[in-house]
Write a protein that holds these residues in place. Structure first.
Motif, mmCIF file in Angstrom:
data_model
loop_
_atom_site.group_PDB
_atom_site.id
_atom_site.type_symbol
_atom_site.label_atom_id
_atom_site.label_comp_id
_atom_site.label_asym_id
_atom_site.label_seq_id
_atom_site.Cartn_x
_atom_site.Cartn_y
_atom_site.Cartn_z
ATOM 1 N N LYS A 1 0.821 -1.210 0.000
ATOM 2 C CA LYS A 1 0.000 0.000 0.000
ATOM 3 C C LYS A 1 0.854 1.259 0.000
ATOM 4 O O LYS A 1 0.565 2.227 -0.703
ATOM 5 C CB LYS A 1 -0.933 -0.002 1.220
ATOM 6 C CG LYS A 1 -1.887 1.176 1.244
ATOM 7 C CD LYS A 1 -2.860 1.084 2.410
ATOM 8 C CE LYS A 1 -3.825 2.269 2.398
ATOM 9 N NZ LYS A 1 -4.805 2.208 3.507
ATOM 10 N N THR A 2 1.938 1.251 0.786
ATOM 11 C CA THR A 2 2.821 2.419 0.832
ATOM 12 C C THR A 2 3.474 2.661 -0.520
ATOM 13 O O THR A 2 3.609 3.810 -0.965
ATOM 14 C CB THR A 2 3.906 2.222 1.905
ATOM 15 O OG1 THR A 2 3.287 1.976 3.169
ATOM 16 C CG2 THR A 2 4.798 3.448 2.000
ATOM 17 N N GLN A 3 3.886 1.586 -1.198
ATOM 18 C CA GLN A 3 4.491 1.731 -2.518
ATOM 19 C C GLN A 3 3.483 2.236 -3.539
ATOM 20 O O GLN A 3 3.820 3.071 -4.386
ATOM 21 C CB GLN A 3 5.075 0.394 -2.969
ATOM 22 C CG GLN A 3 6.297 -0.051 -2.178
ATOM 23 C CD GLN A 3 6.795 -1.409 -2.635
ATOM 24 O OE1 GLN A 3 6.015 -2.338 -2.807
ATOM 25 N NE2 GLN A 3 8.108 -1.520 -2.818
ATOM 26 N N VAL A 4 2.267 1.736 -3.461
ATOM 27 C CA VAL A 4 1.223 2.195 -4.386
ATOM 28 C C VAL A 4 0.993 3.695 -4.207
ATOM 29 O O VAL A 4 0.892 4.449 -5.181
ATOM 30 C CB VAL A 4 -0.085 1.418 -4.141
ATOM 31 C CG1 VAL A 4 -1.220 2.013 -4.971
ATOM 32 C CG2 VAL A 4 0.101 -0.049 -4.490
ATOM 33 N N MET A 5 0.919 4.125 -2.955
ATOM 34 C CA MET A 5 0.690 5.544 -2.686
ATOM 35 C C MET A 5 1.884 6.392 -3.114
ATOM 36 O O MET A 5 1.726 7.455 -3.717
ATOM 37 C CB MET A 5 0.411 5.741 -1.190
ATOM 38 C CG MET A 5 -0.007 7.154 -0.817
ATOM 39 S SD MET A 5 -1.627 7.616 -1.449
ATOM 40 C CE MET A 5 -2.660 6.511 -0.466
ATOM 41 N N THR A 6 3.107 5.900 -2.830
ATOM 42 C CA THR A 6 4.307 6.694 -3.074
ATOM 43 C C THR A 6 4.685 6.759 -4.546
ATOM 44 O O THR A 6 5.046 7.830 -5.061
ATOM 45 C CB THR A 6 5.494 6.113 -2.276
ATOM 46 O OG1 THR A 6 5.148 6.088 -0.880
ATOM 47 C CG2 THR A 6 6.745 6.957 -2.467
ATOM 48 N N TYR A 7 4.601 5.630 -5.249
ATOM 49 C CA TYR A 7 5.108 5.558 -6.606
ATOM 50 C C TYR A 7 4.029 5.682 -7.684
ATOM 51 O O TYR A 7 4.350 5.990 -8.837
ATOM 52 C CB TYR A 7 5.859 4.240 -6.827
ATOM 53 C CG TYR A 7 7.124 4.122 -6.007
ATOM 54 C CD1 TYR A 7 8.256 4.858 -6.341
ATOM 55 C CD2 TYR A 7 7.182 3.286 -4.905
ATOM 56 C CE1 TYR A 7 9.415 4.753 -5.596
ATOM 57 C CE2 TYR A 7 8.340 3.179 -4.145
ATOM 58 C CZ TYR A 7 9.452 3.913 -4.497
ATOM 59 O OH TYR A 7 10.600 3.814 -3.748
ATOM 60 N N VAL A 8 2.769 5.454 -7.332
ATOM 61 C CA VAL A 8 1.719 5.442 -8.351
ATOM 62 C C VAL A 8 0.730 6.586 -8.169
ATOM 63 O O VAL A 8 0.502 7.377 -9.091
ATOM 64 C CB VAL A 8 0.969 4.089 -8.336
ATOM 65 C CG1 VAL A 8 -0.157 4.089 -9.376
ATOM 66 C CG2 VAL A 8 1.925 2.945 -8.603
ATOM 67 N N LEU A 9 0.139 6.687 -6.985
ATOM 68 C CA LEU A 9 -0.959 7.636 -6.786
ATOM 69 C C LEU A 9 -0.484 9.067 -6.564
ATOM 70 O O LEU A 9 -0.937 9.982 -7.248
ATOM 71 C CB LEU A 9 -1.827 7.174 -5.607
ATOM 72 C CG LEU A 9 -2.462 5.787 -5.748
ATOM 73 C CD1 LEU A 9 -3.318 5.467 -4.534
ATOM 74 C CD2 LEU A 9 -3.290 5.705 -7.021
#
Length: 309
Positions: free
Chosen positions: A180-188
């Motif tokens: 979830k942290t990676q999705v927020m940091t790198y994508v969203l």
């Protein structure tokens, strides 16, 4: 005839090239508008001369070193309050937005309550409450009021920006094994930030202008310094000259913020191009920048890559 226009962002739009009649009509509209604006400016200048706003007595204060130092000190205090309020507002907005996006319902409810309360509360009321009821010094009281209000507004900006990113990208990132942290940091967040940047800068401009409320609690900011000069009987109460000195400086600072937003957006576009080149040259199966051993990798099987349908 139809032409295609290309904007600086690369998007295109179709429009009809105006004909001779339309060009003459536009020229007439422009001439009338120019004449009206020129007439309005001439009328304002006439009123200023008629009320003796350009007399030497009213402009003499600005030639004295003490008055200049007073204005510079007030400007420095304004910028100090703005920097504190801007940094803390961005931090508070990020925390509240993260809480509002949380999967835990009590956290979302609490963050929503705080955001709605501070957004609805007039910023001047919060400043006065902190200054009078809590007996806080003028600078912390001003910064606290600005932070609570602008931070709650920025929280909604951040939350809305993240939610506007296409849901499919979030789902695709999770399907590739990203946390979830990676999705927020790198994508969203990177995609949302590009859409949010104009609104963020607009809110920071509001915070900059609201620092002028500090003169109501005796904080010696730019407007407070101007008020001291404008109320001086020895110089004939030079209120209009003070406004003519202070207003362009406020406008210039707001324009500087807008230029900064444009520069940041330009740097982001360059960064995206660089990252695209790095991804194209990356090791097969690598999803994110950085060492390959820390990357989530696309699963493989002897029969070929798995399907995530």
């Amino acid at each position: 005839m139809t032409a295609v226009a290309t904007s600086s962002t690369g998007s295109t739009a179709l429009y009809d090239i105006p004909g001779p009649l339309a060009r003459r009509r536009h020229l007439l509209y422009g001439a009338v508008a120019t004449a009206l604006i020129a007439g309005l400016v001439a009328w304002v200048v006439y009123l200023l001369f008629d009320t003796h706003q350009f007399t030497a007595q009213k402009w003499d204060p600005f030639t004295y070193k003490g008055i200049q130092e007073l204005l510079l000190r007030g400007l420095g205090n304004t910028l100090k309050a703005f920097v504190y309020a801007a940094v803390l507002s961005l931090a508070l907005g990020g925390v509240l937005a993260t809480a509002r996006l949380s999967a835990h319902r009590p956290v979302r409810w609490l963050a929503t309550l705080l955001v709605e309360f501070f957004r609805a509360m007039p910023v001047l009321v919060m400043i006065f409450f902190v200054f009078v009821a809590l007996k806080v010094q003028p600078l912390p009281a001003l910064v606290t009021g600005l932070t609570l209000y602008n931070g709650s507004v920025l929280a909604e900006v951040f939350r809305t920006g993240v939610n506007t990113v296409d849901r499919g990208q979030r789902e695709a990132a999770y399907s590739l094994g990203m946390r979830k942290t990676q999705v927020m940091t790198y994508v969203l967040v990177p995609q949302a930030l590009r859409a949010m940047l104009p609104t963020i800068i607009s809110q920071l401009v509001v915070a900059l202008k609201d620092t002028s409320l500090g003169f109501l609690i005796t904080y010696e900011e730019f407007l407070h310094a101007g008020k001291l000069i404008a109320g001086n009987l020895d110089y004939g109460l030079p209120f209009i000259p003070v406004v003519m000195i202070i207003s362009p400086i406020y406008i210039g600072m707001c324009m500087l913020l807008s230029w900064l937003a444009h520069w940041v957006a330009k740097q982001q576009r360059r960064s995206l191009k660089t990252e695209a080149v790095e991804v194209a040259a990356a090791e097969p199966g690598t999803l994110l920048p950085g060492p390959a051993e820390h990357q989530p990798r696309i699963p493989h099987s002897p029969d070929g890559p798995k399907s995530f349908e």
